[in-house]
Design a protein around this motif. Sequence first.
Motif, PDB file in Angstrom:
ATOM      1  N   ILE A 243       0.821  -1.200   0.000  1.00 59.39           N
ATOM      2  CA  ILE A 243       0.000   0.000   0.000  1.00 59.39           C
ATOM      3  C   ILE A 243       0.860   1.257   0.000  1.00 59.39           C
ATOM      4  O   ILE A 243       0.504   2.271  -0.581  1.00 59.39           O
ATOM      5  CB  ILE A 243      -0.962  -0.005   1.203  1.00 59.39           C
ATOM      6  CG1 ILE A 243      -1.924  -1.195   1.092  1.00 59.39           C
ATOM      7  CG2 ILE A 243      -1.764   1.279   1.282  1.00 59.39           C
ATOM      8  CD1 ILE A 243      -2.808  -1.391   2.289  1.00 59.39           C
ATOM      9  N   ALA A 244       2.021   1.182   0.634  1.00 58.15           N
ATOM     10  CA  ALA A 244       2.896   2.354   0.684  1.00 58.15           C
ATOM     11  C   ALA A 244       3.306   2.794  -0.721  1.00 58.15           C
ATOM     12  O   ALA A 244       3.362   3.986  -1.018  1.00 58.15           O
ATOM     13  CB  ALA A 244       4.136   2.040   1.517  1.00 58.15           C
TER      14      ALA A 244
ATOM     15  N   ILE B 150     -12.931   1.664  -1.864  1.00 55.77           N
ATOM     16  CA  ILE B 150     -13.139   2.282  -0.549  1.00 55.77           C
ATOM     17  C   ILE B 150     -12.377   1.502   0.517  1.00 55.77           C
ATOM     18  O   ILE B 150     -11.756   2.091   1.415  1.00 55.77           O
ATOM     19  CB  ILE B 150     -14.640   2.348  -0.215  1.00 55.77           C
ATOM     20  CG1 ILE B 150     -15.353   3.278  -1.204  1.00 55.77           C
ATOM     21  CG2 ILE B 150     -14.857   2.826   1.221  1.00 55.77           C
ATOM     22  CD1 ILE B 150     -16.856   3.300  -1.068  1.00 55.77           C
ATOM     23  N   TYR B 151     -12.397   0.162   0.421  1.00 58.32           N
ATOM     24  CA  TYR B 151     -11.654  -0.649   1.387  1.00 58.32           C
ATOM     25  C   TYR B 151     -10.159  -0.331   1.308  1.00 58.32           C
ATOM     26  O   TYR B 151      -9.475  -0.242   2.342  1.00 58.32           O
ATOM     27  CB  TYR B 151     -11.856  -2.139   1.107  1.00 58.32           C
ATOM     28  CG  TYR B 151     -13.295  -2.614   1.139  1.00 58.32           C
ATOM     29  CD1 TYR B 151     -14.247  -1.983   1.932  1.00 58.32           C
ATOM     30  CD2 TYR B 151     -13.700  -3.709   0.372  1.00 58.32           C
ATOM     31  CE1 TYR B 151     -15.563  -2.432   1.952  1.00 58.32           C
ATOM     32  CE2 TYR B 151     -15.008  -4.149   0.389  1.00 58.32           C
ATOM     33  CZ  TYR B 151     -15.933  -3.516   1.174  1.00 58.32           C
ATOM     34  OH  TYR B 151     -17.238  -3.948   1.193  1.00 58.32           O
ATOM     35  N   LEU B 152      -9.655  -0.174   0.089  1.00 56.10           N
ATOM     36  CA  LEU B 152      -8.240   0.157  -0.073  1.00 56.10           C
ATOM     37  C   LEU B 152      -7.917   1.504   0.552  1.00 56.10           C
ATOM     38  O   LEU B 152      -6.879   1.668   1.213  1.00 56.10           O
ATOM     39  CB  LEU B 152      -7.868   0.193  -1.560  1.00 56.10           C
ATOM     40  CG  LEU B 152      -7.516  -1.129  -2.245  1.00 56.10           C
ATOM     41  CD1 LEU B 152      -7.230  -0.887  -3.712  1.00 56.10           C
ATOM     42  CD2 LEU B 152      -6.313  -1.793  -1.586  1.00 56.10           C
ATOM     43  N   ARG B 153      -8.797   2.473   0.347  1.00 55.37           N
ATOM     44  CA  ARG B 153      -8.562   3.796   0.931  1.00 55.37           C
ATOM     45  C   ARG B 153      -8.550   3.724   2.457  1.00 55.37           C
ATOM     46  O   ARG B 153      -7.741   4.370   3.119  1.00 55.37           O
ATOM     47  CB  ARG B 153      -9.634   4.775   0.446  1.00 55.37           C
ATOM     48  CG  ARG B 153      -9.565   5.045  -1.053  1.00 55.37           C
ATOM     49  CD  ARG B 153     -10.627   6.047  -1.488  1.00 55.37           C
ATOM     50  NE  ARG B 153     -10.640   6.203  -2.934  1.00 55.37           N
ATOM     51  CZ  ARG B 153     -11.338   7.131  -3.571  1.00 55.37           C
ATOM     52  NH1 ARG B 153     -12.077   7.982  -2.890  1.00 55.37           N
ATOM     53  NH2 ARG B 153     -11.308   7.215  -4.892  1.00 55.37           N
TER      54      ARG B 153
ATOM     55  N   GLU C 132      -5.489   3.315   7.670  1.00 54.28           N
ATOM     56  CA  GLU C 132      -5.160   2.498   8.844  1.00 54.28           C
ATOM     57  C   GLU C 132      -3.697   2.101   8.867  1.00 54.28           C
ATOM     58  O   GLU C 132      -3.107   1.901   9.931  1.00 54.28           O
ATOM     59  CB  GLU C 132      -6.038   1.242   8.850  1.00 54.28           C
ATOM     60  CG  GLU C 132      -7.509   1.529   9.094  1.00 54.28           C
ATOM     61  CD  GLU C 132      -8.383   0.299   8.932  1.00 54.28           C
ATOM     62  OE1 GLU C 132      -9.566   0.365   9.327  1.00 54.28           O
ATOM     63  OE2 GLU C 132      -7.888  -0.729   8.419  1.00 54.28           O
ATOM     64  N   GLY C 133      -3.098   1.990   7.677  1.00 49.84           N
ATOM     65  CA  GLY C 133      -1.690   1.615   7.588  1.00 49.84           C
ATOM     66  C   GLY C 133      -0.740   2.784   7.751  1.00 49.84           C
ATOM     67  O   GLY C 133       0.483   2.618   7.647  1.00 49.84           O
ATOM     68  N   GLY C 134      -1.278   3.978   7.978  1.00 48.67           N
ATOM     69  CA  GLY C 134      -0.431   5.140   8.196  1.00 48.67           C
ATOM     70  C   GLY C 134       0.131   5.760   6.932  1.00 48.67           C
ATOM     71  O   GLY C 134       1.115   6.502   6.984  1.00 48.67           O
TER      72      GLY C 134
ATOM     73  N   GLU D 232      -4.854  16.025   4.444  1.00 52.23           N
ATOM     74  CA  GLU D 232      -6.212  15.560   4.182  1.00 52.23           C
ATOM     75  C   GLU D 232      -6.868  15.027   5.453  1.00 52.23           C
ATOM     76  O   GLU D 232      -8.036  15.304   5.739  1.00 52.23           O
ATOM     77  CB  GLU D 232      -6.193  14.472   3.098  1.00 52.23           C
ATOM     78  CG  GLU D 232      -7.571  13.955   2.740  1.00 52.23           C
ATOM     79  CD  GLU D 232      -7.526  12.802   1.740  1.00 52.23           C
ATOM     80  OE1 GLU D 232      -8.483  12.661   0.976  1.00 52.23           O
ATOM     81  OE2 GLU D 232      -6.532  12.052   1.747  1.00 52.23           O
ATOM     82  N   SER D 233      -6.103  14.256   6.228  1.00 48.79           N
ATOM     83  CA  SER D 233      -6.641  13.700   7.469  1.00 48.79           C
ATOM     84  C   SER D 233      -7.043  14.801   8.439  1.00 48.79           C
ATOM     85  O   SER D 233      -8.103  14.750   9.064  1.00 48.79           O
ATOM     86  CB  SER D 233      -5.601  12.782   8.126  1.00 48.79           C
ATOM     87  OG  SER D 233      -5.320  11.673   7.299  1.00 48.79           O
TER      88      SER D 233
END
Length: 509
Positions: free
Chosen positions: A356-357, A387-390, A395-397, A403-404
């Motif tokens: 994911i990084a 959406i799950y990937l996002r 969650e994975g930082g 944005e957060s």
Amino acid sequence: MSTASKDVPSTVKKRADLALNDEFLRKAVKFTTERLRNGKINAAEEHGNWEEWRERGRQIRLHTIAHLDYYLNLFADNARANGVHVHFAATSAEAVKLSLEIAQRKQAKSVVKSKSMVTEELHLNHELEGIGVEAIETDLGEYIIQLAGETPSHIIIPAIHKNRYQIADLLSKEAGETLEPDTSILAGFVRKKLREKFLEADIGMTGCNFAIAETGSMVLFENEGNARMVTTVPKTQITLMGMERIIPSWSDLEVMATLLPRSATGQKLTVYMSGITGPRREADADGPDEMHIIIVDNGRSLQLGDPEFQELLNCIRCGACLNACPVYRHIGGHAYGGTYSGPIGAVLTPALQKNIAEWDDIANASSLCGACYEACPVKIPLHEMLIYLRRRKQEGGHGDAVESAGMKGFAAVLGDAKRFRGILRLGKLGQKLVVRNGEIRTKFGPLKGWNSYRVTPSLPKRSFREQWGTLEEELRHGLREIDPAMQSRMEAIAKDRKNGTGGGHGHHG
């Protein structure tokens, strides 16, 4: 990367910016995807009960993937009984190693290939060239992009982004003479060139559309006939197959043979559908003397047992989601930066690599409109998977800190009515610095991306909330008194419903 160039931008956004500024690419991709999409829509309507077949296809894929170990073993046992050498490769490196070992053992000088996304995934052409083996793509579109030093821009039509003038330039260089940009002339040159390659090749290499577990057969769908040459002329055949390409039986193939061509190109059937069950037998006039099937995992098994992503393995690689996707139709396939593009690529690439990084921006290359789900012949909920990937990215930082922070602030404002009213009042004051003729056109901060292609309307002088008191008063005075008989009737109906009697008051036409 989308091409052999080292200068290709590293993010989807930067690659998309390049694509959006390439007017020809945008027109070419839009024209072809619209033709394919309309063809699919017309074919589905003509079929009549398309939704029933979609559901049947989905059930076949769900069942097969749920019992994948059983069907893989059944397929391998039956294929071996047919004289096929079956190999399992857990990683891309293992699949490449097996392929190269076969080529070296056969002292191969050249390999002819039919269209295969798995070999693209493995970068197998480059690996073969590294040991001195010439790898020639024989699908017309694949041959064109091979000459251009590029990767496919579309699962079904790899050269979707090129016109006949660009293709004529590429083929003229290969021919050593100027070829007219006429499709019949260009196709004629390629046909003549590839016939020589077919006859010279030591190995034929294919992908696999479907593998039939009950007989150990593999099935290829194509429109040009090149796959039949690849599987009949060379003495050795290597088929690289994603482990999820299994279906239980030939009767299940009927469903897939209905769904795949209609979804991909709008055809009722592909021109050629070849079922291959083992190498050449004594009575056969042609076919390979030796046949290998390499079953590739390369991250696919990571999805098994994952309730959010297991259905990803249902994909039959028709490309319908690309043709329906408003993002893909604007930026094409190379902007996605991997082997697989469009909605399926946006999910499949990070899912297979479990990185994911590295791939966290791909999940954002979507409007989440759900057009991909509506187009998918086996009903894969790709929009939900994005959406799950996002969520997993956050969650994975690996989320964007700005944005957060912005979303937390947004939640804090909307969670309190007084705070919301206060922010609106501040906004009305602050916007005076940038509003011109009721529009905000400035391009800074969060407005930069939006206002690059459209304008932001200014906040109204009075918000809906501020107007509500007046509106409520007007509505109250504008309402007529309810007729007493009507009110009595309504009360009786409500009483019956509460008591569960329904009864005589229900007919109030």
